[in-house]
Design a protein around this motif. Sequence first.
Motif, short mmCIF file in Angstrom:
data_model
loop_
_atom_site.label_atom_id
_atom_site.label_comp_id
_atom_site.label_asym_id
_atom_site.label_seq_id
_atom_site.Cartn_x
_atom_site.Cartn_y
_atom_site.Cartn_z
N PRO A 194 57.83 -73.31 13.73
CA PRO A 194 59.19 -73.52 13.95
C PRO A 194 59.90 -72.06 13.99
O PRO A 194 60.86 -71.84 14.75
CB PRO A 194 59.92 -74.62 13.19
N VAL A 195 59.69 -71.42 13.18
CA VAL A 195 60.21 -70.16 12.78
C VAL A 195 59.75 -68.93 13.77
O VAL A 195 60.62 -68.35 14.22
CB VAL A 195 60.38 -69.55 11.09
N LEU A 196 58.64 -69.03 14.13
CA LEU A 196 58.04 -68.33 15.20
C LEU A 196 58.55 -68.80 16.45
O LEU A 196 59.05 -67.63 17.28
CB LEU A 196 56.46 -68.39 15.54
N ARG A 197 58.95 -69.98 16.85
CA ARG A 197 59.81 -70.28 18.10
C ARG A 197 60.96 -69.80 17.84
O ARG A 197 61.66 -69.09 19.11
CB ARG A 197 59.75 -71.78 18.11
N LEU A 198 61.66 -69.87 16.70
CA LEU A 198 63.05 -69.19 16.51
C LEU A 198 63.10 -67.72 16.84
O LEU A 198 63.87 -67.03 17.74
CB LEU A 198 63.68 -69.55 15.23
N ALA A 199 62.10 -67.07 16.43
CA ALA A 199 62.12 -65.67 16.65
C ALA A 199 61.90 -65.20 18.21
O ALA A 199 62.22 -64.36 18.75
CB ALA A 199 60.73 -65.06 15.78
N GLY A 200 61.03 -66.11 18.97
CA GLY A 200 61.01 -66.06 20.32
C GLY A 200 62.35 -66.19 20.99
O GLY A 200 62.86 -65.37 21.92
N GLU A 201 63.19 -67.25 20.48
CA GLU A 201 64.31 -67.39 21.16
C GLU A 201 65.45 -66.49 21.03
O GLU A 201 66.19 -66.05 21.73
CB GLU A 201 64.75 -68.81 20.61
N LEU A 202 65.38 -65.77 19.40
CA LEU A 202 66.17 -64.77 19.41
C LEU A 202 65.75 -63.34 19.85
O LEU A 202 66.56 -62.36 19.53
CB LEU A 202 66.27 -64.60 17.93
N GLY A 203 64.60 -63.19 20.35
CA GLY A 203 64.05 -61.96 20.97
C GLY A 203 63.55 -61.03 19.79
O GLY A 203 63.55 -59.81 20.00
N ILE A 208 51.63 -64.02 13.24
CA ILE A 208 50.90 -65.49 12.89
C ILE A 208 49.71 -64.87 12.53
O ILE A 208 48.92 -63.77 12.89
CB ILE A 208 50.86 -66.04 14.23
N GLY A 209 48.83 -65.76 11.93
CA GLY A 209 47.44 -65.55 11.31
C GLY A 209 47.30 -66.41 10.16
O GLY A 209 48.06 -67.21 9.69
N LEU A 210 45.94 -66.24 9.42
CA LEU A 210 45.64 -67.15 8.67
C LEU A 210 46.40 -67.00 7.32
O LEU A 210 46.27 -67.71 6.38
CB LEU A 210 44.16 -67.24 8.65
N GLU A 211 46.86 -65.80 7.06
CA GLU A 211 47.68 -65.55 6.07
C GLU A 211 48.90 -66.47 5.89
O GLU A 211 49.18 -67.03 4.81
CB GLU A 211 48.09 -64.15 5.70
N ASP A 212 49.53 -66.78 7.04
CA ASP A 212 50.89 -67.61 7.36
C ASP A 212 50.43 -69.14 7.29
O ASP A 212 51.33 -69.79 6.83
CB ASP A 212 51.69 -67.12 8.07
N VAL A 213 49.41 -69.68 7.94
CA VAL A 213 49.24 -70.75 8.40
C VAL A 213 47.66 -71.39 8.89
O VAL A 213 47.22 -70.38 9.31
CB VAL A 213 50.19 -71.17 9.75
N LEU A 214 47.21 -72.38 8.46
CA LEU A 214 45.96 -72.77 8.45
C LEU A 214 45.97 -73.77 9.68
O LEU A 214 44.83 -74.00 9.98
CB LEU A 214 45.28 -73.15 7.33
#
Length: 240
Positions: A194-203, A208-214
Amino acid sequence: MLQVCPNGARDRSTCPHLPVSPAELAAAVREAVAAGAQDVHLHPKTPEGADSLAPEHVAAAVTAVRAAVPGVPVGVTTGAWAAPDPRRRAELIRSWSVLPDHASVNWHEEGAEEVAEALLERGVGIEAGVFSGTPAARRFLASPLAGRVLRVLAEVTDTDPRTAPAAARTLLGELGDGLRAPVLLHAEEGAAWPVLRLAGELGLDTRIGLEDVLELPDGTPAVTNAELVRAARAMLTATR
C-alpha cells in the motif's frame, strides 16, 4: 525511480532463498534490473550471513553486483546493527577499498552525522534514512548535512496495511516541502504494497525487494526479487 533491496538484514531462517553471497546478490540483482529495477540497495554479508561493513565484504558484494549490472547505481547499508559504535562505522567506511555509489545512514541512530561525514569524505552519496515514529525527521532537517544528501529514504515503520499510508503522509508532512533532495518512500511487510502504491500516486521514488516484503500483492510467497520488481512495476504503472 524503482530501487531493488535484495536482502536487507534478514537471514535464511526467515527467507530460505535470500541472496547472501556476492555471486547470489549479483544473480538476484541482474534479474531484478531486467525486470525493471533502476537502482540497488544491498547489505553486504559475512559468509555466515551477518551484515558487515568490513572492507572485504563490501568490496566483494559491490564488485560482483556492479559487474552484473554495469551502469546501475549500487548502494549499501551502514546500519548500526552491523557495527554499533558510530566511530567504528566511520573507521570502516574510511577503510573501504571499493566504494559504492551511495550508502544509507539512519538519522535516528547515534552518530548519524559522523557516519555521513565519513561517506562525504569518500565521495559516496548519502541516502538519509528517516524512520517514522522516531525523532529522525527533526534531527535530519536540523542537520548541516541535510542539503548534501543524494536522497531521503522516508521509511514507514507501521506495518499495518490499513494505517501505514496515513503514517506515510504524516512522515512526509514532517519532512515538509523544503527538501532539496528527492524522497524515496517505502514500508515493510504488510505495509510495503500500500505504501508503494501511495508513492506511485504521489510521484515519488520507491523500492521493493526481499528486504522489505516476502509476499506478492496477492499474498502469495515471493521466491525472487525479480518477481517483486515485476509486481511493483505493474502497480506503479496502474497509478499513472
